[in-house]
Design an enzyme around this catalytic site. Structure first.
Site, mmCIF file in Angstrom:
data_model
loop_
_atom_site.group_PDB
_atom_site.id
_atom_site.type_symbol
_atom_site.label_atom_id
_atom_site.label_comp_id
_atom_site.label_asym_id
_atom_site.label_seq_id
_atom_site.Cartn_x
_atom_site.Cartn_y
_atom_site.Cartn_z
ATOM 1 N N HIS A 7 36.922 13.704 63.880
ATOM 2 C CA HIS A 7 37.549 13.065 65.237
ATOM 3 C C HIS A 7 39.312 13.017 64.917
ATOM 4 C CE1 HIS A 7 35.977 9.587 66.013
ATOM 5 N NE2 HIS A 7 37.156 8.913 66.227
ATOM 6 N N HIS A 79 43.922 6.510 64.585
ATOM 7 C CA HIS A 79 43.293 6.925 63.135
ATOM 8 C C HIS A 79 42.496 8.376 63.402
ATOM 9 C CE1 HIS A 79 40.510 5.996 66.052
ATOM 10 N NE2 HIS A 79 39.062 6.461 66.276
ATOM 11 N N GLU A 130 38.421 5.949 59.733
ATOM 12 C CA GLU A 130 37.306 5.392 60.726
ATOM 13 C C GLU A 130 36.006 6.533 59.053
ATOM 14 O OE1 GLU A 130 36.910 6.908 64.651
ATOM 15 O OE2 GLU A 130 34.713 5.773 64.954
HETATM 16 CO CO CO Z 1 37.875 6.923 66.486
#
Ligand code: CO
Length: 134
Positions: A7, A79, A130
């Protein structure tokens, strides 16, 4: 080492407005709101065929995205999340490769209930990364 893009997370000052933009203007399918007090955010997921967009709104006094929104009042990309097979191995390898793992270096449970780590944006072209074990 990294696999699929899982994502892209966008911090927003007003989640209802962001949901309306994605659902109405872009015609995307948006999940229900999820409050994650331990992460200091309320989140929804925009489901795309090949990845997700995570819309994050601050929750509580000490939200980790509050400072980001102060610098980016209209919101912005916060992020990017890549998938890995083994979060512990990935975390160790990142440290060997000279990257900084944020926090105490141990995985936390992320918004999808899976173990995640975050990597210092200064080590990755100015982007907070991440890694999520899938
Ligand atoms: Co995230």
């Amino acid at each position: 080492m990294i696999g699929n893009l899982n994502h892209v997370a966008i911090a927003v000052p007003d989640l209802s407005q962001a949901i309306a933009i994605y659902a109405n203007t872009l015609g995307a399918s948006v999940s229900d709101r999820q409050e994650l007090p331990e992460h200091g955010v309320t989140v929804v997921f925009v489901e795309l065929p090949n990845a997700k967009i995570e819309l994050l709104e601050p929750l509580g006094e000490s939200s980790p995205i509050a400072a980001f929104l102060k610098k980016n009042p209209a919101g912005g990309i916060h992020h990017i999340c890549y998938e890995v097979d083994d979060i512990i191995a990935a975390s160790r390898q990142m440290e060997i490769n000279g990257a900084r793992v944020l926090g105490d270096g141990n995985p936390k449970t992320g918004a999808h209930g899976k173990p995640v780590i975050f990597l210092h944006p200064k080590d990755f072209c100015g982007t907070l990364i991440e890694l999520e074990q899938v």
